[in-house]
Each structure stands twice: as structure tokens, then as C-alpha cells.
Design a protein around this motif. Structure first.
Motif, PDB file in Angstrom:
ATOM      1  N   LEU A  50      77.683  19.829  20.225  1.00 15.75           N
ATOM      2  CA  LEU A  50      77.850  21.274  20.141  1.00 15.75           C
ATOM      3  C   LEU A  50      78.652  21.648  18.892  1.00 15.75           C
ATOM      4  N   ASP A  51      78.096  21.326  17.740  1.00 12.68           N
ATOM      5  CA  ASP A  51      78.755  21.661  16.479  1.00 12.68           C
ATOM      6  C   ASP A  51      78.348  23.079  16.077  1.00 12.68           C
ATOM      7  N   VAL A  52      79.280  24.002  16.115  1.00 14.90           N
ATOM      8  CA  VAL A  52      78.998  25.405  15.812  1.00 14.90           C
ATOM      9  C   VAL A  52      79.395  25.685  14.362  1.00 14.90           C
ATOM     10  N   PRO A  53      78.437  26.056  13.505  1.00 17.60           N
ATOM     11  CA  PRO A  53      78.775  26.347  12.114  1.00 17.60           C
ATOM     12  C   PRO A  53      79.365  27.741  11.960  1.00 17.60           C
ATOM     13  N   THR A  54      79.885  28.013  10.787  1.00 21.30           N
ATOM     14  CA  THR A  54      80.344  29.368  10.467  1.00 21.30           C
ATOM     15  C   THR A  54      79.121  30.225  10.191  1.00 21.30           C
ATOM     16  N   LEU A  55      78.977  31.312  10.929  1.00 17.68           N
ATOM     17  CA  LEU A  55      77.792  32.168  10.840  1.00 17.68           C
ATOM     18  C   LEU A  55      78.114  33.456  10.087  1.00 17.68           C
ATOM     19  N   PRO A  56      77.081  34.138   9.580  1.00 16.48           N
ATOM     20  CA  PRO A  56      77.316  35.437   8.924  1.00 16.48           C
ATOM     21  C   PRO A  56      77.999  36.406   9.878  1.00 16.48           C
ATOM     22  N   ALA A  57      78.690  37.368   9.312  1.00 10.94           N
ATOM     23  CA  ALA A  57      79.407  38.357  10.122  1.00 10.94           C
ATOM     24  C   ALA A  57      78.453  39.039  11.095  1.00 10.94           C
ATOM     25  N   GLY A  58      78.895  39.168  12.322  1.00  6.10           N
ATOM     26  CA  GLY A  58      78.080  39.827  13.339  1.00  6.10           C
ATOM     27  C   GLY A  58      77.189  38.891  14.125  1.00  6.10           C
ATOM     28  N   GLN A  59      77.104  37.605  13.721  1.00  9.75           N
ATOM     29  CA  GLN A  59      76.255  36.642  14.421  1.00  9.75           C
ATOM     30  C   GLN A  59      77.112  35.693  15.252  1.00  9.75           C
ATOM     31  N   THR A  60      76.715  35.479  16.491  1.00  7.61           N
ATOM     32  CA  THR A  60      77.415  34.546  17.365  1.00  7.61           C
ATOM     33  C   THR A  60      76.395  33.709  18.125  1.00  7.61           C
ATOM     34  N   VAL A  61      76.840  32.531  18.519  1.00  6.30           N
ATOM     35  CA  VAL A  61      76.035  31.659  19.374  1.00  6.30           C
ATOM     36  C   VAL A  61      76.562  31.776  20.797  1.00  6.30           C
ATOM     37  N   THR A  62      75.663  31.996  21.750  1.00  3.43           N
ATOM     38  CA  THR A  62      76.065  32.103  23.155  1.00  3.43           C
ATOM     39  C   THR A  62      75.405  30.994  23.953  1.00  3.43           C
ATOM     40  N   LEU A  63      76.216  30.241  24.690  1.00  2.00           N
ATOM     41  CA  LEU A  63      75.721  29.167  25.544  1.00  2.00           C
ATOM     42  C   LEU A  63      75.842  29.584  26.998  1.00  2.00           C
ATOM     43  N   ASP A  64      74.734  29.494  27.725  1.00  2.00           N
ATOM     44  CA  ASP A  64      74.726  29.766  29.168  1.00  2.00           C
ATOM     45  C   ASP A  64      74.290  28.502  29.891  1.00  2.00           C
ATOM     46  N   VAL A  65      75.063  28.101  30.891  1.00  2.22           N
ATOM     47  CA  VAL A  65      74.753  26.911  31.683  1.00  2.22           C
ATOM     48  C   VAL A  65      74.913  27.245  33.162  1.00  2.22           C
ATOM     49  N   ALA A  66      73.925  26.839  33.957  1.00  2.05           N
ATOM     50  CA  ALA A  66      73.992  27.013  35.412  1.00  2.05           C
ATOM     51  C   ALA A  66      73.737  25.662  36.065  1.00  2.05           C
ATOM     52  N   LEU A  67      74.581  25.285  37.010  1.00  2.00           N
ATOM     53  CA  LEU A  67      74.461  24.004  37.704  1.00  2.00           C
ATOM     54  C   LEU A  67      74.266  24.217  39.193  1.00  2.00           C
ATOM     55  N   SER A  68      73.678  23.234  39.809  1.00  2.00           N
ATOM     56  CA  SER A  68      73.631  23.204  41.269  1.00  2.00           C
ATOM     57  C   SER A  68      73.812  21.759  41.710  1.00  2.00           C
ATOM     58  N   SER A  69      74.624  21.570  42.725  1.00  2.00           N
ATOM     59  CA  SER A  69      74.912  20.230  43.221  1.00  2.00           C
ATOM     60  C   SER A  69      73.909  19.841  44.293  1.00  2.00           C
ATOM     61  N   SER A  70      73.497  18.577  44.278  1.00  2.01           N
ATOM     62  CA  SER A  70      72.578  18.100  45.314  1.00  2.01           C
ATOM     63  C   SER A  70      73.292  17.963  46.651  1.00  2.01           C
ATOM     64  N   ASN A  71      74.613  17.923  46.605  1.00  4.75           N
ATOM     65  CA  ASN A  71      75.420  17.797  47.815  1.00  4.75           C
ATOM     66  C   ASN A  71      76.482  18.901  47.815  1.00  4.75           C
ATOM     67  N   PRO A  72      76.312  19.928  48.615  1.00  2.00           N
ATOM     68  CA  PRO A  72      77.269  21.055  48.622  1.00  2.00           C
ATOM     69  C   PRO A  72      78.714  20.639  48.890  1.00  2.00           C
ATOM     70  N   SER A  73      78.910  19.469  49.522  1.00  2.00           N
ATOM     71  CA  SER A  73      80.273  19.014  49.799  1.00  2.00           C
ATOM     72  C   SER A  73      80.914  18.374  48.569  1.00  2.00           C
ATOM     73  N   GLN A  74      80.157  18.286  47.470  1.00  2.00           N
ATOM     74  CA  GLN A  74      80.677  17.733  46.222  1.00  2.00           C
ATOM     75  C   GLN A  74      80.544  18.780  45.123  1.00  2.00           C
ATOM     76  N   PRO A  75      81.407  19.790  45.098  1.00  2.00           N
ATOM     77  CA  PRO A  75      81.305  20.849  44.095  1.00  2.00           C
ATOM     78  C   PRO A  75      81.460  20.297  42.680  1.00  2.00           C
ATOM     79  N   LEU A  76      80.907  21.057  41.740  1.00  2.00           N
ATOM     80  CA  LEU A  76      80.824  20.615  40.358  1.00  2.00           C
ATOM     81  C   LEU A  76      81.767  21.402  39.453  1.00  2.00           C
ATOM     82  N   PHE A  77      82.043  20.801  38.324  1.00  2.00           N
ATOM     83  CA  PHE A  77      82.828  21.435  37.257  1.00  2.00           C
ATOM     84  C   PHE A  77      82.019  21.365  35.977  1.00  2.00           C
ATOM     85  N   VAL A  78      82.002  22.453  35.204  1.00  2.00           N
ATOM     86  CA  VAL A  78      81.394  22.449  33.881  1.00  2.00           C
ATOM     87  C   VAL A  78      82.363  23.114  32.919  1.00  2.00           C
ATOM     88  N   GLY A  79      82.570  22.470  31.772  1.00  2.00           N
ATOM     89  CA  GLY A  79      83.521  23.018  30.819  1.00  2.00           C
ATOM     90  C   GLY A  79      83.159  22.662  29.391  1.00  2.00           C
TER      91      GLY A  79
END
Length: 211
Positions: A50-79
Motif C-alpha cells: 500500500l505505497d501511496v504516492p504524492t498526488l495532485p492537489a484535490g486527489q485522494t486515494v480511498t480504500l474500503d475493506v469489508a470482512l466477514s468471519s466464517s465463525n461468528p465466535s471469532q471476531p476479526l480485526f482489520v487495520g
């Protein structure tokens, strides 16, 4: 005619590239990752590219991530955290590193061996964005730097069985694909017109004069 054929070839390849960008990212400049299952016998799955370069003014990179655990008793962390801090946190910890994301819905990982057990990820202070739960979702507006995405169980234990999907958005890519497509179509049309004119004119120029 040579110029016309050259323009046709350039226009054709540029048109394909422009259309591919439009189809891949859409008008909003978003590249979507299909739902992908992540399996690991280790304590974490990481994406270090995830190497984010310097972008022109007004431009940003947005990352969206959604997870689901196969076992609800084992919650997940994403960072997301600085790569140096993440490397120090996971040093000597058995993990899987995402080496390549295939299309659609597959990821190739490389295992990194180790014998250490990490502390729970929520105890670390270096995360710039994080979420946890049975189905956590994360949105991160990237800033220039070298970052690593980390997926773990909330308790930091192994193994991991999760499904992930998400997207990366760079708004400039959408208009860029449309502009490239329009320009390349114009070049293709101009080259075709020049080629046809040259092909029609050549026989007339080569014909011998009549008595």
C-alpha cells in the motif's frame, strides 16, 4: 497511406486501453475487489503493497475493506498501519502475506514462518485506521507513505478464515479513461479516413494516361 495506417494502429490500441480503464474503474475511478476467501494457519494476513504516492492537489486515494468471519465466535480485526511499525509488531510471528490478488475472487499468499505470538491488535497505537467485529468494515483516505493492511482475529490468535471484499478509489481515473477513449476514437477515425483517401487516390495516380 503509411501515416494513416500508423494512426489507425495507435488509435486502435489507445481505444482498447481507454475502454479497459472505463470498464475496470467505472466513471467514479473505483477498482472493486470481488469477494475473496482468506485462509491462514498463522496469526495475520497482510497486504504490504500500500505505497501511496504524492498526488495532485484535490486527489485522494480511498480504500474500503469489508470482512466477514466464517465463525461468528471469532471476531476479526482489520487495520492499516505504517509498514515499519507493522513489521516490528509481527516480527517472528507466523503470518501469510498477500503476494497477488487475482481476478476474480482469489489471492495468492506467501507464508512467513515464526514462533512468536502477537499481542491483541487493539492494544497497538500505530494504526491510522482500524475496525473490528464479526463483519468489520474499514474506510481509509490514504496519505502519502508506505502502509500495510493487516487482517487478524481480535484475540490475535491463529488460524484465520475470513472473506474479504473492497475497493480502491482514485477519482481522476474515471475521467481519464473517458478522455483517453474519446481522443483515441478521434485518432482512429482520422487514421481510417487518411488510409481510405490514400487507397482511393493511389490507383488513379498510377493509371497511365489515355489516348
Amino acid at each position: 497511406m503509411v501515416i494513416g495506417i500508423g494512426l489507425v494502429l495507435i488509435g486502435l490500441f489507445a481505444t482498447v486501453a481507454g475502454v479497459a480503464i472505463v470498464l475496470l474503474v467505472g466513471p467514479d475511478g473505483s477498482v472493486t475487489l470481488a469477494p475473496t476467501r482468506l485462509l491462514s494457519d498463522g496469526h495475520a494476513v497482510t497486504l504490504p503493497q500500500l505505497d501511496v504516492p504524492t498526488l495532485p492537489a484535490g486527489q485522494t486515494v480511498t480504500l474500503d475493506v469489508a470482512l466477514s468471519s466464517s465463525n461468528p465466535s471469532q471476531p476479526l480485526f482489520v487495520g492499516v498501519g505504517p509498514s515499519g511499525a507493522v513489521d516490528a509488531y509481527l516480527r517472528d510471528v507466523p503470518i501469510d502475506v498477500i503476494a497477488q490478488i487475482d481476478w476474480p475472487g482469489a489471492a495468492r499468499t506467501d507464508s512467513a514462518p515464526g514462533t512468536a505470538s502477537p499481542a491483541a491488535p487493539s492494544t497497538q497505537s500505530f494504526w491510522v485506521a482500524s475496525a473490528s467485529g464479526a463483519a468489520p468494515t474499514l474506510r481509509w483516505r490514504g496519505v502519502p507513505g508506505d502502509w500495510t493492511l493487516v487482517i487478524m482475529r481480535v484475540d490475535g490468535r491463529a488460524p484465520i478464515d475470513a472473506s474479504a471484499n473492497g475497493s480502491v478509489t482514485l477519482p481522476a481515473l474515471g475521467p481519464l479513461g473517458i478522455v483517453l477513449s474519446l481522443l483515441s476514437i478521434a485518432v482512429l477515425a482520422g487514421g481510417t479516413w487518411i488510409t481510405i483517401r490514400a487507397a482511393v487516390a493511389t490507383p488513379e495516380a498510377a493509371s497511365p494516361p489515355r489516348d
